[in-house]
Design a protein around this motif. Structure first.
Motif: not given
Length: 219
Positions: A56-67
């Motif tokens: 899941a890529l947002d508009d700030q080039d970040r990826i949604a992750v879980v640990r």
């Protein structure tokens, strides 16, 4: 005659098929297989219902992750949202949409197939489809969903795509879903393939062939 260049269906003769142990999700199987040369060999592996993962890529080039804690390797791994295909008849994309909402409370407007992999073909039947999700929105968790097991301690957050790429090269992130998905996304961006990625409803041959993931049963 030219040889096939890409993966293709093939099933050597199975003369004995035994389920040695049955688990909550997977079974441990022992097959006696006849090779094309006529040799009989034993091959043990685990069954698997398959899974989907979401980059899941947002508009700030970040990826949604879980640990998430993974007991077999005794580590808390950085992973993208993902889950089993263990609901009979559930559409692959709908499963991915459900997992995205359950694990990180997001929905997406744009879905593409990023990459299909078999995670451990020498010892496990798991087939994994990794989607790219963009146009993200916050949503509540689906009605009736309850966190349990490792999910109770799971932490969700955001990581810059560039940082994840560097962490993968440094050996600091080892989840196969994260590695395959992030590196496929990075390559797609660098080669200007983002708009050429497959439709979210593209065929998934290993799961749609006659006999499914198991192929031919014992003769």
């Amino acid at each position: 005659m030219s040889q096939k260049r890409w993966d293709e269906d093939e099933c050597w003769q199975i003369v004995n098929h035994q389920v040695k142990a049955t688990g909550r999700v997977c079974d441990f199987i022992d097959d006696v297989v006849v090779t094309p040369a006529g040799e009989r060999i034993n091959r043990q592996y685990t069954s698997h219902p398959g899974a989907v993962g979401i980059i899941a890529l947002d508009d700030q080039d970040r990826i949604a992750v879980v640990r998430q804690y993974r007991h077999p390797v005794r580590m808390a791994l950085v992973e993208p949202p993902a889950g089993l295909l263990d609901i009979d008849g559930e559409d692959f994309l709908e499963a991915a949409q459900r997992e995205l909402a359950e694990e990180v409370m997001l929905s997406a407007d744009d879905w593409r197939v990023l990459v299909d992999v078999v995670t451990t073909p020498g010892g496990c039947q798991e087939s994994l489809r990794i989607y790219l999700a963009r146009g993200l929105h916050e949503v509540p968790r689906p009605d009736g969903f309850v966190l349990e097991g490792e999910e109770v301690s799971m932490k969700a957050g955001w990581e810059p795509l560039d940082d994840l790429v560097e962490a993968i090269y440094a050996g600091q992130c080892q989840s196969p879903t994260l590695v395959a998905g992030v590196m496929a996304l990075e390559l797609a961006r660098r080669t200007d393939r983002m708009n050429q990625l497959r439709s979210a409803h593209s065929p998934w041959p290993i799961r749609e062939r006659l006999g499914g993931i198991n192929g031919v049963t014992a003769q």
